[in-house]
Design an enzyme around this catalytic site. Sequence first.
Site, PDB file in Angstrom:
ATOM      1  N   SER A 153       0.826  -1.204   0.000  1.00  0.00           N
ATOM      2  CA  SER A 153       0.000   0.000   0.000  1.00  0.00           C
ATOM      3  C   SER A 153       0.868   1.265   0.000  1.00  0.00           C
ATOM      4  O   SER A 153       2.003   1.250   0.465  1.00  0.00           O
ATOM      5  CB  SER A 153      -0.908   0.031   1.229  1.00  0.00           C
ATOM      6  OG  SER A 153      -1.789  -1.065   1.231  1.00  0.00           O
TER       7      SER A 153
HETATM    8  N1  SAH Z   1      -0.879  -4.496   3.997  1.00  0.00           N
HETATM    9  C1  SAH Z   1      -0.296  -4.948   2.752  1.00  0.00           C
HETATM   10  C2  SAH Z   1      -1.306  -4.763   1.629  1.00  0.00           C
HETATM   11  C3  SAH Z   1      -1.143  -5.802   0.593  1.00  0.00           C
HETATM   12  S1  SAH Z   1      -2.370  -5.721  -0.670  1.00  0.00           S
HETATM   13  C4  SAH Z   1       0.975  -4.212   2.409  1.00  0.00           C
HETATM   14  O1  SAH Z   1       1.069  -3.024   2.696  1.00  0.00           O
HETATM   15  O2  SAH Z   1       1.871  -4.815   1.816  1.00  0.00           O
HETATM   16  C5  SAH Z   1      -3.682  -6.653   0.027  1.00  0.00           C
HETATM   17  C6  SAH Z   1      -3.363  -8.063   0.442  1.00  0.00           C
HETATM   18  O3  SAH Z   1      -4.588  -8.673   0.810  1.00  0.00           O
HETATM   19  C7  SAH Z   1      -2.748  -8.926  -0.653  1.00  0.00           C
HETATM   20  O4  SAH Z   1      -1.550  -9.463  -0.199  1.00  0.00           O
HETATM   21  C8  SAH Z   1      -3.818 -10.000  -0.892  1.00  0.00           C
HETATM   22  O5  SAH Z   1      -3.270 -11.271  -1.234  1.00  0.00           O
HETATM   23  C9  SAH Z   1      -4.516 -10.039   0.455  1.00  0.00           C
HETATM   24  N2  SAH Z   1      -5.855 -10.598   0.415  1.00  0.00           N
HETATM   25  C10 SAH Z   1      -6.805 -10.479  -0.546  1.00  0.00           C
HETATM   26  N3  SAH Z   1      -7.914 -11.157  -0.197  1.00  0.00           N
HETATM   27  C11 SAH Z   1      -7.678 -11.734   1.013  1.00  0.00           C
HETATM   28  C12 SAH Z   1      -8.431 -12.558   1.896  1.00  0.00           C
HETATM   29  N4  SAH Z   1      -9.658 -12.959   1.610  1.00  0.00           N
HETATM   30  N5  SAH Z   1      -7.851 -12.946   3.045  1.00  0.00           N
HETATM   31  C13 SAH Z   1      -6.585 -12.575   3.382  1.00  0.00           C
HETATM   32  N6  SAH Z   1      -5.824 -11.786   2.582  1.00  0.00           N
HETATM   33  C14 SAH Z   1      -6.362 -11.373   1.413  1.00  0.00           C
END
Ligand code: SAH
Length: 213
Positions: free
Chosen positions: A64
């Site tokens: 993010s």
């Molecule tokens: N907080 C992270 C954001 C990553 S993007 C950072 O700053 O790096 C969002 C993440 O949510 C991705 O890694 C994706 O794989 C995960 N995601 C999507 N759907 C999900 C679900 N149902 N359960 C758990 N994680 C999920």
Amino acid sequence: MKDTAKHQGLRNQLVNTLKEKGIADKNVLEAIKKIPRHLFLNSSFEDYAYQDKAFPIAAGQTISQPYTVAFQSQLLEIQKGHKVLEIGTGSGYQTAVLCLMGAQVFSIERQNELFKKTSVLLPKLGIRPKHLSFGDGYKGLPNYAPFDSVIVTAGAPFIPQPLMAQLKVGGRLVIPLGENVQIMTMLIRVNETQFEKHEFGEFRFVPLLEDKN
Ligand code: SAH
């Protein structure tokens, strides 16, 4: 894995940018000042790591934007020892911010590649979330509930009911809601049955996906 004076300088600039954009929570800014974001990215992005931008990570996901991380973290009003549930561990950068703010962090990721990578990276950096879980965030973590706050870091089509159920009374759930563009939404649990809703404008996230199985 190096963290140099140059990286620190770039981080200080990033913190100033976030202040100018309205982030005022000192604990949030202090955490961002300390965390080597470049080590959460593929090394080819090293030179850009302190720009206020999202970047690609493994499995087609993104880390993010720092402003978004700061904005969501600020909304949680974290106090030391708070139990926080994070949905979407991804790179672990948001996880690290919450840990440095003094929270006990429980985080779920549904991409195994990211789950494994981040499980190795965080301890290497001396960052110790309470629990990292591989699974479906729509279900939350009932065995570890209730939580002082819940943060969802992917765009959700609706608010998963289990996440509301796993929140303490007085607790906060911060979730970006919507399909193409998301409205940052916060629910405060007023009592057993009632939630107060607040909205904070538009953000863009990768989607919160349903279980693979
Ligand atoms: N907080 C992270 C954001 C990553 S993007 C950072 O700053 O790096 C969002 C993440 O949510 C991705 O890694 C994706 O794989 C995960 N995601 C999507 N759907 C999900 C679900 N149902 N359960 C758990 N994680 C999920």
